[in-house]
Design an enzyme around this catalytic site. Sequence first.
Site, PDB file in Angstrom:
ATOM      1  N   GLU A   8     -97.522  31.255  34.901  1.00 49.45           N
ATOM      2  CA  GLU A   8     -97.919  31.358  33.428  1.00 49.45           C
ATOM      3  C   GLU A   8     -97.132  31.227  32.321  1.00 49.45           C
ATOM      4  O   GLU A   8     -95.952  31.653  32.968  1.00 49.45           O
ATOM      5  CB  GLU A   8     -98.978  32.533  33.420  1.00 49.45           C
ATOM      6  CG  GLU A   8     -98.602  32.147  31.595  1.00 49.45           C
ATOM      7  CD  GLU A   8     -99.230  34.290  31.887  1.00 49.45           C
ATOM      8  OE1 GLU A   8     -98.368  35.103  32.336  1.00 49.45           O
ATOM      9  OE2 GLU A   8    -100.259  34.150  30.460  1.00 49.45           O
ATOM     10  N   CYS A  35    -103.495  34.555  34.253  1.00 52.19           N
ATOM     11  CA  CYS A  35    -103.053  35.848  34.309  1.00 52.19           C
ATOM     12  C   CYS A  35    -104.236  37.115  34.095  1.00 52.19           C
ATOM     13  O   CYS A  35    -104.622  37.232  34.995  1.00 52.19           O
ATOM     14  CB  CYS A  35    -102.079  36.123  33.282  1.00 52.19           C
ATOM     15  SG  CYS A  35    -101.040  37.718  33.695  1.00 52.19           S
ATOM     16  N   LYS A  79    -106.298  30.278  27.655  1.00 53.35           N
ATOM     17  CA  LYS A  79    -106.181  31.581  27.772  1.00 53.35           C
ATOM     18  C   LYS A  79    -107.185  32.524  27.323  1.00 53.35           C
ATOM     19  O   LYS A  79    -106.959  32.534  25.993  1.00 53.35           O
ATOM     20  CB  LYS A  79    -104.050  32.426  28.080  1.00 53.35           C
ATOM     21  CG  LYS A  79    -105.121  33.923  28.646  1.00 53.35           C
ATOM     22  CD  LYS A  79    -103.640  34.102  28.484  1.00 53.35           C
ATOM     23  CE  LYS A  79    -103.501  35.907  29.769  1.00 53.35           C
ATOM     24  NZ  LYS A  79    -102.048  36.452  29.252  1.00 53.35           N
TER      25      LYS A  79
HETATM   26  N1  ING Z   1    -100.002  40.485  31.634  1.00 54.12           N
HETATM   27  C1  ING Z   1    -101.001  41.497  32.830  1.00 54.12           C
HETATM   28  C2  ING Z   1    -101.787  41.013  33.319  1.00 54.12           C
HETATM   29  O1  ING Z   1    -102.893  40.924  33.485  1.00 54.12           O
HETATM   30  C3  ING Z   1    -101.167  43.398  32.585  1.00 54.12           C
HETATM   31  C4  ING Z   1    -101.008  42.465  31.225  1.00 54.12           C
HETATM   32  C5  ING Z   1    -100.080  44.687  32.734  1.00 54.12           C
HETATM   33  C6  ING Z   1    -102.197  44.385  32.278  1.00 54.12           C
HETATM   34  C7  ING Z   1    -100.153  45.654  33.512  1.00 54.12           C
HETATM   35  C8  ING Z   1    -102.259  45.079  33.031  1.00 54.12           C
HETATM   36  C9  ING Z   1    -101.416  45.941  33.567  1.00 54.12           C
HETATM   37  O2  ING Z   1    -101.688  41.005  34.481  1.00 54.12           O
HETATM   38  C10 ING Z   1    -100.628  39.537  31.422  1.00 54.12           C
HETATM   39  N2  ING Z   1     -99.728  37.994  30.269  1.00 54.12           N
HETATM   40  O3  ING Z   1    -101.794  38.873  31.099  1.00 54.12           O
END
Ligand code: ING
Length: 303
Positions: free
Chosen positions: A46, A171, A126
Amino acid sequence: PRIVTIGAAQMGPIARSESRPQVVERLIALLRQGAATGCELVVFPEATLTAFFPHWWIEDAAELDAWFEREMPSNETAPLFNEARRLGVGFHLGYCELVEEEGRQRRFNTAILVGKDGQVIGKYRKIHLPGHAEHEPWRPFQNLEKRYFEVGNLGWPVWRAFGGVTGMMICNDRRWPEAWRVLGLQGAELVLLGYNTPRHDPTTPQHDRLAEFHNHLSMQAGAYQNGCWVVGVAKAGVEEGIEQIGGSCIIAPTGEIVAQAITAGDELVMARCDLDAANPIKRNIFNFARHRRPEHYRMIVER
Ligand code: ING
């Protein structure tokens, strides 16, 4: 058997100061490794042309827009497309897209699927944007995707590509079963996704130790419950002081991880994926036509 040999091309950190040409050189090096090991498709992470800037509060509009791509391919990314075409290898690329649409500037967290001929087959924007829309200075770092990107407006499409039905997500989407099922209902046999996942989530620090577990749990469940291959690729390592998990992997429709990265840097892992391995799952345990009961699922979309 419909074998497609796929490479998961994990990237290590991209420094704020790293230029796009420098990043493209790293991508091309991984692409060449993939070609040399027989890959027909290489999956990049990503937002993999720059540092993950949603981790920072950026006030200046011009500064923010410098993190986006106004065209794809551009002069700076064309070398990747040209090398892929020369090598006859397709690829998935995540990047941050700035477009003029419906008479206004729009910004998305985007991924494209590019064929062996270097032509774009499909695009996904996204939909599940994590984090927050306002500056929250109490946090050690921000996640301002809700501020910097619009919710994707293309749904979760699938395309016939690489010998099967291929779809994408990005993601945070992987944590939401609905995203998987929308692809599964369209017969997806191969789902490609990239991620930037900090280990630390200041809202639930007690779960930091589970970051890799939740990453694989989400993708393995998606693979098994929809009978599809999954290629999940990290931007990993400590990027501008923020540790992001690696664990890039290739997962079979059974939910088994068949290949996994072992570093937090630029690393290619690959697998020969028999798309026909999706059939025993899709035709039996998760035979949607025979077993699903949508008349009881309304709450999922009506709430
Ligand atoms: N990053 C993270 C993900 O969903 C996140 C956001 C981080 C969610 C830590 C939960 C815990 O993997 C992105 N860019 O979506």
